[in-house]
Write an enzyme that holds these catalytic residues in place. Structure first.
Site, PDB file in Angstrom:
ATOM      1  N   ASP A 187       0.577  -6.769   2.533  1.00  0.00           N
ATOM      2  CA  ASP A 187      -0.235  -5.620   2.965  1.00  0.00           C
ATOM      3  C   ASP A 187       0.616  -4.570   3.676  1.00  0.00           C
ATOM      4  O   ASP A 187       0.087  -3.709   4.399  1.00  0.00           O
ATOM      5  CB  ASP A 187      -1.386  -6.060   3.877  1.00  0.00           C
ATOM      6  CG  ASP A 187      -2.648  -5.214   3.686  1.00  0.00           C
ATOM      7  OD1 ASP A 187      -2.604  -4.236   2.918  1.00  0.00           O
ATOM      8  OD2 ASP A 187      -3.675  -5.522   4.312  1.00  0.00           O
ATOM      9  N   HIS A 236     -11.045  -9.906   0.326  1.00  0.00           N
ATOM     10  CA  HIS A 236     -12.125  -9.038   0.803  1.00  0.00           C
ATOM     11  C   HIS A 236     -13.518  -9.495   0.381  1.00  0.00           C
ATOM     12  O   HIS A 236     -14.504  -8.914   0.825  1.00  0.00           O
ATOM     13  CB  HIS A 236     -11.955  -7.585   0.332  1.00  0.00           C
ATOM     14  CG  HIS A 236     -10.886  -6.811   1.030  1.00  0.00           C
ATOM     15  ND1 HIS A 236     -11.011  -6.355   2.315  1.00  0.00           N
ATOM     16  CD2 HIS A 236      -9.671  -6.394   0.592  1.00  0.00           C
ATOM     17  CE1 HIS A 236      -9.923  -5.688   2.649  1.00  0.00           C
ATOM     18  NE2 HIS A 236      -9.080  -5.709   1.639  1.00  0.00           N
ATOM     19  N   ASP A 281       0.804  -1.221   0.000  1.00  0.00           N
ATOM     20  CA  ASP A 281       0.000   0.000   0.000  1.00  0.00           C
ATOM     21  C   ASP A 281       0.840   1.275   0.000  1.00  0.00           C
ATOM     22  O   ASP A 281       0.400   2.301   0.541  1.00  0.00           O
ATOM     23  CB  ASP A 281      -0.931   0.008   1.215  1.00  0.00           C
ATOM     24  CG  ASP A 281      -2.195  -0.792   0.973  1.00  0.00           C
ATOM     25  OD1 ASP A 281      -2.924  -0.472   0.023  1.00  0.00           O
ATOM     26  OD2 ASP A 281      -2.451  -1.742   1.730  1.00  0.00           O
TER      27      ASP A 281
END
Length: 458
Positions: A378, A284, A103
């Protein structure tokens, strides 16, 4: 030591009459049969030199371009270092990590307002990723996550039918923009990669292959046409949902189901993703969305950053019944589950460690197979990290832990990049096949929109 020619040595042994005339030096050049033989001998000699030169050129080429293969042969004969950390670094030198989800773009948005001149990636950034630590961690590539939060996360209400404007498409384009700016600004380190060929090329030339992923189909503005344009801009996967439902699919969040998995438009979205070569990412998503997508997709799929629910209960993690649908063969879909390092997804509070992450990797490998597991940390998108995996420099620690658990070099190479590359290549092959068949773009649009006229029948 004096060196004798073959001819002189042979004449000395046999005598001048018995020595081969091809080895005898003619007194002068004449167009005779004997002289023709002498000329042929010279040509044979030069031909030998030429063959010798070509041989060594081939050897040099092989050494330069296939040193990884040569290294494997050496390792097979001599073995890897006994120290697991040294062995991990040896393996990663030839099979560097490709991380499915980092990210960094959202960190740049949040801390520096997308201003690439406000910080130096060659220095130390405040979270988990910068160039020195990427190199220390032997990273060969990663997906830059172009992320725009679900509307309710930032106080927006997109309405029950997702029709209220929320600036999600704009924000996504800005994330793609800053990713490409940084890749270009630090082009001595990064290289934009749009295909598996690009990834191999980047790694071969010492660059970090840089791919772009879109973390949520709510960022498409309910539009398959936007999907196509985002692909043109360089994105190579779209996560079907984030923590909110959207016009295409249900999320794994706590809200009651809206579609029961995929919406009708969601099936069309997957068709178009298959046609253009955009990877379907199931992180997700709700379990029903994942099951339906696995059955419907013609191309291999990914979980860009998810772990195993059997190891630690979390709705974001993948349950065993879905892992059992993954594979190569009848009634299976090729996929790679890229394990997330977020402590909440890995273990109970205070218990997230490099060993706990390895537990997730081993469980996915046990249920789906070692060819179907990868890494999707992540990093820069999580507030804390497991002990031993504090940032991107620590990948070798995880590899060392797996070596202690008797993972082979081949197993590790699959985990670090080959499993993902196989899935990506599979999606590219499906896209090529569908386009060659003349499959048209998907023209379906969200039927709750009021800005478009009804479909006209011919």
């Amino acid at each position: 030591m004096k060196l004798f020619s073959i001819g002189k040595l042979k004449r000395k042994m046999l005598g001048p009459e018995e020595a081969s005339p091809l080895l005898a030096k003619p007194e002068k050049f004449e167009h005779s049969e004997d002289n023709s033989r002498g000329l042929s001998s010279r040509w044979l000699t030069w031909g030998g030199v030429l063959r010798f030169v070509i041989y060594w050129l081939v050897v040099v080429f092989v050494i330069q371009h296939f040193t990884g293969w040569a290294s494997k042969v050496v390792d097979a004969v001599v073995g890897l270092p006994k120290d697991p950390r040294k062995a991990a670094k040896r393996i990663l030198a030839k099979a560097p990590v490709i991380d499915g989800h980092i990210d960094l773009p959202i960190l740049v948005r949040g801390l520096y307002a997308n201003n690439a001149s406000a910080f130096d990636l060659n220095g130390e950034l405040p979270q988990h990723v910068d160039i020195p630590r990427l190199k220390q961690g032997q990273v060969g590539g990663f997906f830059w996550s172009a992320y725009a939060a679900c509307p309710d996360w930032i106080g927006h209400d997109d309405g029950p039918d997702f029709l209220n404007s929320t600036w999600r498409v704009r924000d996504t384009l800005e994330q793609i923009d800053i990713s490409k700016i940084l890749i270009e600004k630090y082009s001595d380190t990064f290289q934009l990669a749009l295909t598996t060929h690009d990834i191999y090329h980047a790694i071969r030339h010492g660059k970090i292959a840089s791919m772009i992923g879109i973390e949520g189909a709510h960022q498409l503005g309910n539009s398959i046409a936007v999907l196509r344009q985002i692909f043109t801009l360089g994105a190579r996967y779209v996560t079907l949902t984030h923590t909110c439902h959207n016009a295409f699919a249900d999320s794994c969040g706590t809200l009651p189901s809206k579609w029961g998995g995929l919406s009708p438009l969601g099936y069309s979205l997957i068709n178009e993703m298959n046609r253009i070569g955009m990877l379907v990412d199931l992180s997700h998503t709700s379990d029903d969305t994942a099951r339906q997508a696995l059955k419907h997709s013609k191309a291999p799929v990914i979980w860009s950053h998810s772990s195993a629910r059997a190891v630690h209960t979390h709705e974001r993690n993948v349950p065993d019944d879905i892992l059992s649908m993954v594979g190569i063969g009848e009634n299976k879909t090729d996929a790679v589950v890229m394990v997330n390092f977020a402590p909440d997804f890995v273990a109970d509070p205070g218990e997230a460690t490099v060993q706990a992450v390895a537990d997730h990797i081993e469980h996915i490998a046990k249920v789906a197979g070692k060819k179907h597991v990868g890494l999707g940390s992540d990093f820069d998108g999580i507030p804390s990290t497991p002990t031993g995996l504090e940032d991107v420099s620590k990948y070798p620690e995880l590899i060392a832990e797996l070596l202690v658990r008797n993972w082979t070099r081949s197993d590790i190479e699959g985990l670090t990049n080959k499993n993902l590359l196989r899935v990506m290549k599979g999606a590219e092959n499906v896209a090529h096949k569908l386009q060659k068949q003349g499959v048209e773009p998907a023209y379906e649009y969200y039927d709750k929109r009021t800005d478009l006229g009804r479909r006209q029948e011919l």
